[in-house]
Design an enzyme around this catalytic site. Structure first.
Site, short mmCIF file in Angstrom:
data_model
loop_
_atom_site.label_atom_id
_atom_site.label_comp_id
_atom_site.label_asym_id
_atom_site.label_seq_id
_atom_site.Cartn_x
_atom_site.Cartn_y
_atom_site.Cartn_z
N LYS A 67 4.06 12.72 8.86
CA LYS A 67 5.24 12.36 8.05
C LYS A 67 5.45 10.87 8.14
O LYS A 67 5.46 10.29 9.24
CB LYS A 67 6.48 13.09 8.62
CG LYS A 67 7.76 12.75 7.87
CD LYS A 67 7.99 13.69 6.70
CE LYS A 67 9.11 13.26 5.79
NZ LYS A 67 8.67 12.27 4.76
N LYS A 103 1.46 7.14 7.54
CA LYS A 103 2.02 6.08 6.69
C LYS A 103 1.03 5.74 5.60
O LYS A 103 -0.18 5.78 5.82
CB LYS A 103 2.27 4.82 7.54
CG LYS A 103 3.24 3.85 6.92
CD LYS A 103 4.66 4.30 7.17
CE LYS A 103 5.68 3.24 6.95
NZ LYS A 103 6.91 3.53 7.72
N THR A 187 18.95 5.46 6.00
CA THR A 187 18.37 4.53 6.97
C THR A 187 19.45 3.52 7.40
O THR A 187 19.67 3.31 8.60
CB THR A 187 17.16 3.80 6.37
OG1 THR A 187 16.25 4.77 5.87
CG2 THR A 187 16.46 2.94 7.41
N SER A 349 15.06 12.79 5.71
CA SER A 349 13.89 13.34 5.00
C SER A 349 13.61 14.75 5.50
O SER A 349 13.29 15.66 4.73
CB SER A 349 12.64 12.48 5.27
OG SER A 349 12.58 11.40 4.38
N1 GLU Z 1 9.73 4.78 5.68
C1 GLU Z 1 10.76 5.30 6.53
C2 GLU Z 1 10.46 4.98 7.98
O1 GLU Z 1 9.77 4.04 8.27
C3 GLU Z 1 11.06 6.77 6.27
C4 GLU Z 1 9.95 7.73 6.46
C5 GLU Z 1 10.23 9.13 5.93
O2 GLU Z 1 11.34 9.42 5.49
O3 GLU Z 1 9.29 9.93 6.00
O4 GLU Z 1 10.96 5.61 8.87
#
Ligand code: GLU
Length: 421
Positions: A67, A103, A187, A349
């Site tokens: 994830k 990622k 966030t 999420s």
């Molecule tokens: N890109 C965000 C992070 O760095 C969210 C990742 C997500 O929701 O999967 O945590």
């Protein structure tokens, strides 16, 4: 090696030692499970064909499906993406989520693409990584340079490939398309919940505290908004166009409106304009929230930071070298690390994914309350462990070390039970 990956590996190694785990845990986690590199040919509006490069890194899935977000940025490299994926394994573990870490990234400048080009690129990337993702396998989301509209295109593309709707394969979708309304601000909101918990524990409360924010994208904007809603005074915000500063407090809603309408926060009509985008790092403030990208506060500029508390909304904004300088200051309290402070995004999420799998949706207040209580619990666990480690250890221990220790322990236990290690 990218300096971000290098220093993440250093902190990981230290955490494995601090936790008293075998060195092979470091060996195991220092490399990703799998890396996919893709090309995304896009026909531009003027007829040219541009071939973009993208990645999906799957770091570890001991705790559940991979994830983590997808970054669209002109400077992103595979190594940075690996470091970010490793960060997601640790963040998801620390947050107590049933997820591993991954990622994705595409090297591009989304600001220079038309909406149609951005759609073609997003759909092309989703098609390219489709063989490796799925709602039980690897679940991407936005990161720097991506947003809910992009998730909508991607979930549509993936669903078309499958022949049926798969809402849970991407998270942070628009609420009109199976997204949760809290996700867009989660966030920044979560970062402020962490900042508030830290200020209540170490700075006699959050209300009236002076806050500065570096970076004014999704995380920075919502961090500013919630900091002001929780009674702090936001005196500076910045983006690449510069810094706006008002010691009496900014009108945050106006700053957000100006940023979103004109693209530049320096068009904010009041306060002082400072040309240097990094000026927000150095203003007089109790709490600094770095909300841009990695390697922002380094050995070179850490000496200029005046805040007593840094709460990381970005991933990797404070380097270990900078932390050494900061912690050597008598009045400095803590860097609340990214994997704890900005986990609100991925926690939300997770809640959206649970909704999608069940086709059952909670209302906004209910999900926000769930998010806040998970953030508060994780802050307390990490702060408690940090205090314990500091008391026990002969060497200096940062709050980041404590967060990494907790995160690595959970991944280790899962790997051990599975017989991987
Ligand atoms: N890109 C965000 C992070 O760095 C969210 C990742 C997500 O929701 O999967 O945590």
């Amino acid at each position: 090696m990218s300096s971000y990956l290098e220093w993440m590996l250093g902190v990981l190694k230290e955490a494995v030692e601090l936790a008293g785990l075998p060195h092979e845990v470091y060996e195991y986690l220092s490399k990703p499970d799998r890396v996919l590199m893709v090309k995304i040919p896009v026909r531009m509006d003027d007829g040219r064909l541009v071939v973009f490069e993208g990645y999906r890194v799957q770091h570890n899935n001991a705790l559940g499906p991979y994830k983590g977000g997808i970054r669209f940025h002109p400077e992103v490299t595979l190594e940075t993406d690996i470091a970010l994926a490793m960060g997601m394994t640790l963040k998801n573990s620390l947050a107590g989520l049933p997820y591993g870490g991954g990622k994705g990234a595409v090297r591009c400048d989304p600001k220079k693409l038309s909406a149609a080009e951005l759609e073609r690129l997003s759909r092309g990337y989703a098609r390219a990584i489709a063989p490796l993702i799925g709602d039980q396998v690897d679940i991407p989301a936005p990161d720097v340079g991506t947003n809910p509209q992009i998730m909508a295109w991607m979930v549509d593309e993936f669903s078309k490939l499958k022949g049926y709707n798969v809402p849970g394969v991407f998270t942070a979708k628009p609420p009109e398309l199976w997204g949760n309304p809290v996700r867009i601000y989660s966030t920044g909101y979560g970062t402020v919940v962490a900042a508030k918990a830290a200020a209540e524990r170490w700075l006699e409360g959050f209300e009236g505290k002076v806050v500065s924010i570096h970076g004014f994208g999704n995380a920075g904007q919502y961090a500013a908004l919630w900091a002001s809603r929780f009674g702090a005074k936001v005196v500076a915000v910045s983006d690449t166009s510069g810094t706006v500063y008002d010691p009496n407090g900014l009108d945050v809603e106006l700053a957000i409106k100006v940023k979103n309408e004109t693209g530049k926060v320096v068009n904010y009509p009041k306060g002082q304009k400072l040309q240097d985008p990094d000026a927000s790092l150095y203003v007089d403030a109790d709490i600094l929230i770095p909300a841009a990208i990695e390697n922002t506060i380094t050995e070179k500029n850490a000496g200029k930071v005046k805040a007593r508390l840094i709460v990381e909304a970005a991933n990797g904004p404070t380097t270990p070298g900078a932390e050494k300088i900061l912690y050597s200051r008598k009045d400095f309290v803590a860097v609340v690390p990214d994997i704890l402070a900005n986990a609100g995004g991925v926690i939300m999420s997770y809640l959206e994914w649970v909704e999608n799998l069940q086709w059952w949706f909670w209302d906004e207040e209910e999900t926000r309350a769930k998010l806040a209580s998970i953030m508060e619990r994780n802050f307390k666990r990490t702060a408690d462990r940090w205090e314990k480690l500091k008391a026990e250890s002969s060497r200096p221990v940062t709050m980041r070390d404590a967060a990494f220790v907790l995160a690595v322990e959970r991944v280790y236990n899962a790997m051990k039970l599975r017989g991987w290690i």
